[in-house]
Scaffold this active site. Sequence first.
Site, PDB file in Angstrom:
ATOM      1  N   ASP A  67       0.920  -1.237  -0.051  1.00 54.16           N
ATOM      2  CA  ASP A  67       0.048  -0.133  -0.006  1.00 54.16           C
ATOM      3  C   ASP A  67       0.925   1.215   0.162  1.00 54.16           C
ATOM      4  OD1 ASP A  67      -2.262   1.606   0.133  1.00 54.16           O
ATOM      5  OD2 ASP A  67      -2.333   1.301   2.121  1.00 54.16           O
ATOM      6  N   GLU A  85       2.836   5.003  -4.029  1.00 54.81           N
ATOM      7  CA  GLU A  85       2.871   5.965  -5.417  1.00 54.81           C
ATOM      8  C   GLU A  85       4.118   6.785  -5.265  1.00 54.81           C
ATOM      9  OE1 GLU A  85       0.367   5.790  -2.788  1.00 54.81           O
ATOM     10  OE2 GLU A  85      -0.729   4.684  -4.250  1.00 54.81           O
ATOM     11  N   ASP A 117      -8.998   3.907  -2.254  1.00 50.75           N
ATOM     12  CA  ASP A 117      -9.853   4.419  -1.420  1.00 50.75           C
ATOM     13  C   ASP A 117     -11.123   4.703  -1.849  1.00 50.75           C
ATOM     14  OD1 ASP A 117      -7.853   3.667   0.418  1.00 50.75           O
ATOM     15  OD2 ASP A 117      -7.185   5.478   0.928  1.00 50.75           O
TER      16      ASP A 117
HETATM   17  C1  GLC Z   1      -4.662   3.311   2.717  1.00 52.18           C
HETATM   18  C2  GLC Z   1      -5.156   2.363   1.921  1.00 52.18           C
HETATM   19  C3  GLC Z   1      -6.252   1.665   2.815  1.00 52.18           C
HETATM   20  C4  GLC Z   1      -5.785   1.143   4.049  1.00 52.18           C
HETATM   21  C5  GLC Z   1      -5.213   2.474   4.858  1.00 52.18           C
HETATM   22  C6  GLC Z   1      -4.513   2.138   6.097  1.00 52.18           C
HETATM   23  O1  GLC Z   1      -5.883   4.465   2.919  1.00 52.18           O
HETATM   24  O2  GLC Z   1      -5.568   2.569   0.599  1.00 52.18           O
HETATM   25  O3  GLC Z   1      -6.808   0.597   2.162  1.00 52.18           O
HETATM   26  O4  GLC Z   1      -6.753   0.625   4.653  1.00 52.18           O
HETATM   27  O5  GLC Z   1      -4.416   3.193   4.071  1.00 52.18           O
HETATM   28  O6  GLC Z   1      -3.599   1.416   6.002  1.00 52.18           O
END
Ligand code: GLC
Length: 711
Positions: free
Chosen positions: A346, A349, A434
Amino acid sequence: MARLRPKPDRFPSTEDLHHSRIEGVNVIRVSLSPDGKRVPESHALDPEARATWAPCSRPVLPLSLTWQRTGPSRWELSFPIPPSARCLGLGERYGGINLRGRVHTLLTTDNSRHSESVDSLYKSIPILLVEQGRRSFGLFVDSPAPQRWDVDRARLGRVTVELLSRRGFALYLVGAAALPNLVKAFTHLTGRSALPPRWSLGHHQSRWSYPSEKTVRSIAAELRRRRLPCDTIVLDIDYMDRFRVFTISKRRFPHFGRMVKNLRADGFRVVTIVDPGVAKSEQDPTFRQGKRRDLLCRTSAGKLFVDEVWPGPSCFPDFLRPEARAFWGERLKILLSRGVAGIWNDMNEPSLFRHRKVLASDAHALPPDDEQLFVQQTDEGPVGHLEVRNLYGHAMNRATWEALQEQRPDQRPFVLSRSGYAGMQRFGAVWLGDNRSWFEHLRMSIPMLLNLGLSGMPFAGVDVGGFGEDADAELLARWYQVGIFYPFFRNHCVKNATAQEPWVFGSDTEACIRRQLEKRYQLIPYLETLFAEHRESGAPIMRPLVWHYPDDSTAAQIDDQFLFGRDILVAPILARGQEWRPVYLPAGLWHPFDGGRALRGPGYQAIAWPLDRVPALVRDGAILPLAGPVQHTGELASADIVFRVFGARARGHYWQDDGATFAYQRGVFNDWQLTFARGRFTAKASHLGYRPLRRRYFYETEGARRRARLK
Ligand code: GLC
């Protein structure tokens, strides 16, 4: 067909033209570079792609393209498009499937406000497909630098691409050909998805967060007790100690390894989140080692680059360096040695809380290297981050994929990512970040996933139920009706919103969701067959109608329905309070998936979809391999397989292998061609190499089930 017309350069550049025929399609590669410089190594191309490039000096292009270097860090490409052409692809775009009429920026961005006003999201895949029946063509601009694609915003019939780079790049002109052939050629070049481990095709249950062993165990127990099929429990950042990557909170997860093992015995896999930001703390071993081995990104002045993410001040590995990828792989052992089955990358980017916007929207040149946050090391030496930003997540995924492959050579890796670049299908699955618990985002998931599939990425999904804000019973049930057809299928939800596990809204909603889950598991043999087909042809799993009905001008417009493989037409309800919707049926007869009177296309029909129905129809003439019922994919290997026949004459395809290893690459699989005609069912093997567990096979026509023999 047009002749090549390069404009005279205002800034000197060199160009080098080659052509090839790839999967029967013409592909012309133009390498452009600032005078005398070499084009940097591509991270998009599949190293195993076979293409023979022959020099060509006067190519015939499928479009009339001009290119020009218009500044020290600016290139411009431009070409006309016919009035009726639709523009598809470009990876992850918020909006309908036809991208025409807007500007699309390709610069990986963590942006949780998905709406019409955002034009860059997490992924960057610079391929545009100009769809016009059998004379479609594609342009792939293989550069990880920021790109702005003006896809005929002024409605003057022109696409203009502005690329901000001081380096060279290659562009590929693909076509003219029909859409499936373009995607076939493009995925030949950039690679295709490996077969996913079977368990990863099941239902994933996630939440930010399940913060303790106790919660995780109770969620898993609840799923089994309520007979809600599920394969994976996902752990978000709260399993860590202070959100530090490659740590596990001893307080909340005192017996992490044992928990994973117990869950495994109950048919669950555990997937853990991994973020690239490494806490800047001498107490943190990942930081200490990364710093000592000099693998963390530095500013142009040589200082460690520091920004803010979940653990506070953080540093970022330079994944473009092979040593940094290897280092990451070593650190992953901390999770893999405890039995974690898959890795969720995650914030890659990369997301930087102090720099939410890394480039001004109106920038027409790159800032100098020393103003690009940090520098990264490439084989040509240091490069400003922005110039290669679109590769950050991609290279992290590669590091993860390679580590899993190396450390578990007998298992197919599962890597899930938010960011990526062209060719990312070689390194696992993606989800679209998200979204929110809105019908609008349920609706938008369809064209977004369709364009992603056309951009080469088949293994994708969005958070079922919506990530941000509060879901409700109707939305959740409707979302599951679509979600069972997402290749990657996960319920995930933010911390401060209403919970949305399948049972939260009471027993009626739970029963509807249970039915959908059962159908998903039934469909897994069909889904595995589709993945095997993707390996052959690059075809996505979710396909726009135009893929199979290129001459149907109504089908070409439709992006609130899709085909799941060739045979299943999914036409769900995507708005609150609706009980029925107009469904467009392409030519032929269509059978409701759950049974009932067949309907004839072409044309619209009003179809009611109660919450407990599967909102899909099956093409007359199809045979679907189905399985189940099961609670998790571990039970599938010995489950009955039912070939459900639709119509008096039908054909189908069934792929079978161990669902877990790479043995299929050595021929350890079975491939059956199924036919039904004059009341007779036959399954003829076109390849036999795998010995399955003992199981029973049936075929089913109009509700009657008979034993099937596989020859
Ligand atoms: C980011 C991710 C989401 C995750 C959050 C906390 O917003 O896109 O899926 O739950 O981080 O890690």
